[in-house]
Write a protein that holds these residues in place. Structure first.
Motif, mmCIF file in Angstrom:
data_model
loop_
_atom_site.group_PDB
_atom_site.id
_atom_site.type_symbol
_atom_site.label_atom_id
_atom_site.label_comp_id
_atom_site.label_asym_id
_atom_site.label_seq_id
_atom_site.Cartn_x
_atom_site.Cartn_y
_atom_site.Cartn_z
ATOM 1 N N GLU A 244 0.820 -1.221 0.000
ATOM 2 C CA GLU A 244 0.000 0.000 0.000
ATOM 3 C C GLU A 244 0.841 1.253 0.000
ATOM 4 O OE1 GLU A 244 -3.162 0.573 2.827
ATOM 5 O OE2 GLU A 244 -3.913 -1.466 2.476
ATOM 6 N N TYR A 245 1.966 1.195 0.713
ATOM 7 C CA TYR A 245 2.762 2.413 0.905
ATOM 8 C C TYR A 245 4.099 2.377 0.161
ATOM 9 C CZ TYR A 245 -0.581 3.248 4.675
ATOM 10 O OH TYR A 245 -1.723 3.462 5.391
ATOM 11 N N GLY A 246 4.480 1.214 -0.361
ATOM 12 C CA GLY A 246 5.785 1.115 -1.027
ATOM 13 C C GLY A 246 6.954 1.244 -0.060
ATOM 14 N N ILE A 247 6.717 0.956 1.220
ATOM 15 C CA ILE A 247 7.784 1.091 2.223
ATOM 16 C C ILE A 247 8.298 -0.298 2.592
ATOM 17 C CG2 ILE A 247 8.393 1.864 4.558
ATOM 18 C CD1 ILE A 247 5.941 3.754 4.397
ATOM 19 N N GLU A 248 9.605 -0.486 2.536
ATOM 20 C CA GLU A 248 10.194 -1.741 3.005
ATOM 21 C C GLU A 248 10.783 -1.557 4.391
ATOM 22 O OE1 GLU A 248 12.693 -4.695 0.621
ATOM 23 O OE2 GLU A 248 14.249 -3.667 1.777
ATOM 24 N N ILE A 249 10.362 -2.427 5.343
ATOM 25 C CA ILE A 249 11.088 -2.539 6.609
ATOM 26 C C ILE A 249 11.528 -3.993 6.731
ATOM 27 C CG2 ILE A 249 9.766 -0.666 7.700
ATOM 28 C CD1 ILE A 249 8.399 -2.853 9.441
ATOM 29 N N GLY A 250 12.403 -4.281 7.686
ATOM 30 C CA GLY A 250 12.946 -5.624 7.799
ATOM 31 C C GLY A 250 12.189 -6.484 8.806
ATOM 32 N N ALA A 251 12.206 -7.801 8.556
ATOM 33 C CA ALA A 251 11.642 -8.767 9.495
ATOM 34 C C ALA A 251 12.699 -9.125 10.536
ATOM 35 C CB ALA A 251 11.221 -10.017 8.738
ATOM 36 N N GLY A 252 12.284 -9.833 11.574
ATOM 37 C CA GLY A 252 13.245 -10.343 12.547
ATOM 38 C C GLY A 252 13.987 -11.545 11.992
ATOM 39 N N LEU A 253 15.170 -11.789 12.529
ATOM 40 C CA LEU A 253 15.967 -12.937 12.107
ATOM 41 C C LEU A 253 16.155 -13.877 13.299
ATOM 42 C CD1 LEU A 253 18.946 -11.386 10.042
ATOM 43 C CD2 LEU A 253 16.891 -12.521 9.163
ATOM 44 N N GLY A 254 16.396 -15.135 13.002
ATOM 45 C CA GLY A 254 16.745 -16.109 14.046
ATOM 46 C C GLY A 254 15.679 -16.142 15.134
ATOM 47 N N PRO A 255 16.062 -15.985 16.396
ATOM 48 C CA PRO A 255 15.074 -16.063 17.495
ATOM 49 C C PRO A 255 14.027 -14.958 17.428
ATOM 50 C CG PRO A 255 17.278 -15.461 18.319
ATOM 51 C CD PRO A 255 17.437 -15.841 16.886
ATOM 52 N N PHE A 256 14.280 -13.915 16.652
ATOM 53 C CA PHE A 256 13.318 -12.822 16.538
ATOM 54 C C PHE A 256 12.432 -12.947 15.304
ATOM 55 C CE2 PHE A 256 16.714 -10.500 19.046
ATOM 56 C CZ PHE A 256 16.022 -10.609 20.250
ATOM 57 N N LYS A 257 12.517 -14.080 14.625
ATOM 58 C CA LYS A 257 11.674 -14.275 13.437
ATOM 59 C C LYS A 257 10.201 -14.172 13.845
ATOM 60 C CE LYS A 257 10.998 -17.187 9.430
ATOM 61 N NZ LYS A 257 11.341 -18.381 8.678
ATOM 62 N N GLY A 258 9.480 -13.290 13.206
ATOM 63 C CA GLY A 258 8.052 -13.120 13.487
ATOM 64 C C GLY A 258 7.762 -12.226 14.667
ATOM 65 N N THR A 259 8.792 -11.838 15.419
ATOM 66 C CA THR A 259 8.533 -11.047 16.634
ATOM 67 C C THR A 259 9.253 -9.697 16.640
ATOM 68 O OG1 THR A 259 10.383 -12.033 17.871
ATOM 69 C CG2 THR A 259 8.265 -13.188 17.969
ATOM 70 N N ALA A 260 9.949 -9.373 15.563
ATOM 71 C CA ALA A 260 10.662 -8.084 15.540
ATOM 72 C C ALA A 260 10.487 -7.401 14.191
ATOM 73 C CB ALA A 260 12.157 -8.298 15.814
ATOM 74 N N TRP A 261 10.509 -6.079 14.242
ATOM 75 C CA TRP A 261 10.623 -5.290 13.022
ATOM 76 C C TRP A 261 11.942 -4.532 13.087
ATOM 77 C CZ3 TRP A 261 5.094 -3.288 14.204
ATOM 78 C CH2 TRP A 261 4.143 -4.187 13.646
ATOM 79 N N ARG A 262 12.591 -4.427 11.941
ATOM 80 C CA ARG A 262 13.845 -3.669 11.887
ATOM 81 C C ARG A 262 13.664 -2.497 10.930
ATOM 82 N NH1 ARG A 262 18.250 -7.529 10.167
ATOM 83 N NH2 ARG A 262 16.545 -8.440 8.956
ATOM 84 N N ILE A 263 13.700 -1.306 11.506
ATOM 85 C CA ILE A 263 13.422 -0.091 10.734
ATOM 86 C C ILE A 263 14.722 0.685 10.564
ATOM 87 C CG2 ILE A 263 12.062 2.040 10.641
ATOM 88 C CD1 ILE A 263 10.013 0.609 12.486
ATOM 89 N N GLY A 264 15.148 0.790 9.319
ATOM 90 C CA GLY A 264 16.420 1.452 9.030
ATOM 91 C C GLY A 264 16.247 2.926 8.737
ATOM 92 N N LEU A 265 17.214 3.698 9.204
ATOM 93 C CA LEU A 265 17.332 5.124 8.859
ATOM 94 C C LEU A 265 18.765 5.313 8.404
ATOM 95 C CD1 LEU A 265 15.622 6.852 11.939
ATOM 96 C CD2 LEU A 265 14.710 6.718 9.617
ATOM 97 N N MET A 266 19.027 4.881 7.184
ATOM 98 C CA MET A 266 20.411 4.795 6.736
ATOM 99 C C MET A 266 20.676 5.750 5.583
ATOM 100 S SD MET A 266 20.994 0.676 6.706
ATOM 101 C CE MET A 266 20.746 -0.310 8.197
#
Lengths: 391, 391
Positions: A327-349
């Motif tokens: 809907e918004y064309g915005i990519e954020i990251g999923a969690g990895l390893g033990p954080f799969k499904g439970t974390a969002w990773r939002i970059g400001l790079m």
């Protein structure tokens, strides 16, 4: 067949994941400049300029500063395979995916690897490193991740650098997610080998891995008894291509060098201090807004440029990310390893680190969480972000 | 500082060396399309299309066909490190730099390497390979270069492929300088591992290495007892990113994938048969012209797309190449190894392989040799080339 021959038309995204970040038009234009030969005098001059610019961003005078012809993980592997010989001992500090990756790489090149571990999201403690070095006094190198992309952790390095050097070991630092977005004080800390990637805070497409080595690391490479494990990453040959000999080793990714040079120019023009302050300021705004939405940070110390938060209970991680993307064309990251499904990773790079993007992601997240009835504290994100920007 | 921040302005060359070749505007434009995420569904679709297009150019149905995130030599190393375990036996056929490189790479990954050698410029003879396999019946793989970039040799492969398979060994083929410019019949010959680069006959900037593996090679990889020597090149993980799992391994060079897809599209649109015929026709013209100038070919069988000739006695190799570059903007290649200073390598690769370029290089070489008083047979090059084009 028709799909196979269809015109390239990638969607226009706003890249706010753990990398790649948005690439400025100026860098894309540089990437598309006419290809010239990898031994053309004009190209060799561009390589020289690129390595001088890399030194500024790595905050180092290190002679051996160059770009490995691969992505960030190739930079990691180059550091390990050039410093480690079979049977050497190495300590790998693991607080997430990338510390674990360094241990894996070192093992493949024949190192006997000791792990220093903490739960994901926590920082490695100096006394852990000290204890490991005391237990294995013949340790050749200690690998540690300054910016753990999998958890958003900013690992303090000052004390650990002192301890490693007091034990006469080499300090190998993963700066993939930090270089160009925050301090990577290679000379001040005496980092012996440091590697990064182009697609994070440098806002360049992926494909090169800037690396730098201290004089001490170079001397240790020079005294190797065995060939470097990887031919492609063998700096004893690659250095003669980047150096005054200009000996052919392999064909460098020429157009990617154009792009990296342009990306580094943009950083030097902005100034490191101003650039790091911009990343800190946008991080404060984003953090205030995310916390106002009821989201909590996972890492003990958060990176400014990668914000790793818990997915609220009852919220469908993948559905939210899909909605942001479609809907918004915005990519954020999923969690990895033990954080799969439970974390969002939002970059400001780098180029993605703007007031516009902070405002956009907060507004979009608030809207999506509101629509799904899972908004914890409605309406306060933008107000909190605005307040943080005044601070 | 001013130089460091100067605007990128590479000279406009005509690339007629051993690669890179001239890159069409269409591919440079693709390279500069907006970067998207390496896990974006839109990118994963582009990867799928790219691997399907690679299969067509490799003339194979091999499931495991993908692009390694590095230049051609990374493709070579990927083939070796995935197939070889420490202590395995491998035969490397050496008729120039790149056969020697394969032996070097295999040794680093712990192979016991037997060499089959001929003088540079000569072709490896089938009976040599047969004898080596009989002497070492437990040989796991035989590596050979189809297109030896250092000598311009086209290595016949049909008989050797039969012999290797009769001895139940894997056939590993270097197609860096052949893919996209001539037949690389992977399925017809049963080649088990084949690698190439993007900057030769694909006329794409350097930075990716197309590779393909037979089902038999994949089964042998699946039965490995030890981890692959290189983490970065480990196909047991990379295949899950290119396959339906889409597991993150490392960040792919996204924009380079755009460019490779475009380059492969151009090849499929032209058609393999027409493209190979174009390379043969231009080679015939160039060869007739060079020979009319009194230049002689070094290799026993010449590649169509890389023409390696002796520098005439009394002619200053470097001065001629420098004049070509500075006065005419034309890049040709110098000799390597034993041919340093005594050979020129003239490429007719992909987008560089045109009547215009054949005419240009012949006219420029004739002019330069005439100026230096070292022209052996003046005035006949263009006439001979024209005659060859009628043939």
């Amino acid at each position: 067949m028709s799909d196979l021959l269809s015109k390239l038309d990638p969607p226009q995204r706003v890249l706010m994941g753990p990398g790649p970040s948005d690439v400025p038009a100026r860098i894309l234009n540089a990437l598309a400049a006419p290809t010239i030969g990898h031994l053309d005098p004009a190209y060799l001059q561009l390589m020289d300029q690129t390595r001088q610019l890399m030194r500024q961003v790595f905050q180092t005078e290190n002679e051996m500063t160059l770009a490995i012809s691969g992505t960030g993980s190739a930079g990691m592997e180059a550091c390990v395979t050039n410093l480690i010989e079979r049977g050497d001992r190495m300590i790998a500090c693991v607080s997430g995916v990338f510390g674990g990756r360094m241990a894996d790489v070192a093992g493949r090149y024949g190192a006997s690897v000791d792990l220093v571990e903490v739960p994901w999201g926590e920082a490695i403690r100096p006394e852990q490193v000290e204890a490991a070095l005391k237990a294995a006094p013949q340790t050749k190198a200690v690998g540690i991740v300054q910016a753990e992309t999998s958890t958003g952790l900013l690992q303090p390095l000052d004390e650990i650098a002192e301890i490693v050097h007091a034990h006469d070991a080499l300090l190998v630092v993963d700066a993939v997610t930090s270089l160009g977005g925050m301090e990577v004080p290679v000379d001040r800390l005496g980092i012996d080998a440091c590697f990064s990637g182009t697609q994070k805070n440098l806002s360049c497409p992926p494909g090169l891995a800037p690396v730098t080595f201290s004089q001490r690391a170079v001397e240790i490479m020079d005294r190797r008894k065995s060939k470097v494990g990887s031919w492609y990453l063998d700096l004893s040959m690659i250095r003669n291509y980047w150096g005054s000999d200009r000996s052919y080793h392999h064909t460098a990714p020429i157009n990617m060098t154009y792009a990296l040079r342009e990306a580094l120019q943009i950083i030097v023009e902005e100034g490191l201090v101003a650039r790091f302050e911009r990343h800190q300021a946008m991080h404060r705004r984003l953090r205030a807004g995310l916390e106002a939405l009821g989201l909590t940070y996972i890492p003990q110390h958060s990176l400014p440029n990668l914000n790793c938060v818990r997915v609220p209970d009852g919220v469908d991680d993948a559905a939210v990310r899909r909605q942001l993307l479609t809907e918004y064309g915005i990519e954020i990251g999923a969690g990895l390893g033990p954080f799969k499904g439970t974390a969002w990773r939002i970059g400001l790079m780098g180029h993605s680190c703007t007031a516009r993007n902070v405002t956009l992601i907060l507004a979009a997240l608030e809207t999506i969480l509101r629509q799904s009835g899972s908004l914890i504290e409605p309406g306060s994100a933008l107000a909190a972000a605005a307040q943080a920007s005044d601070a």
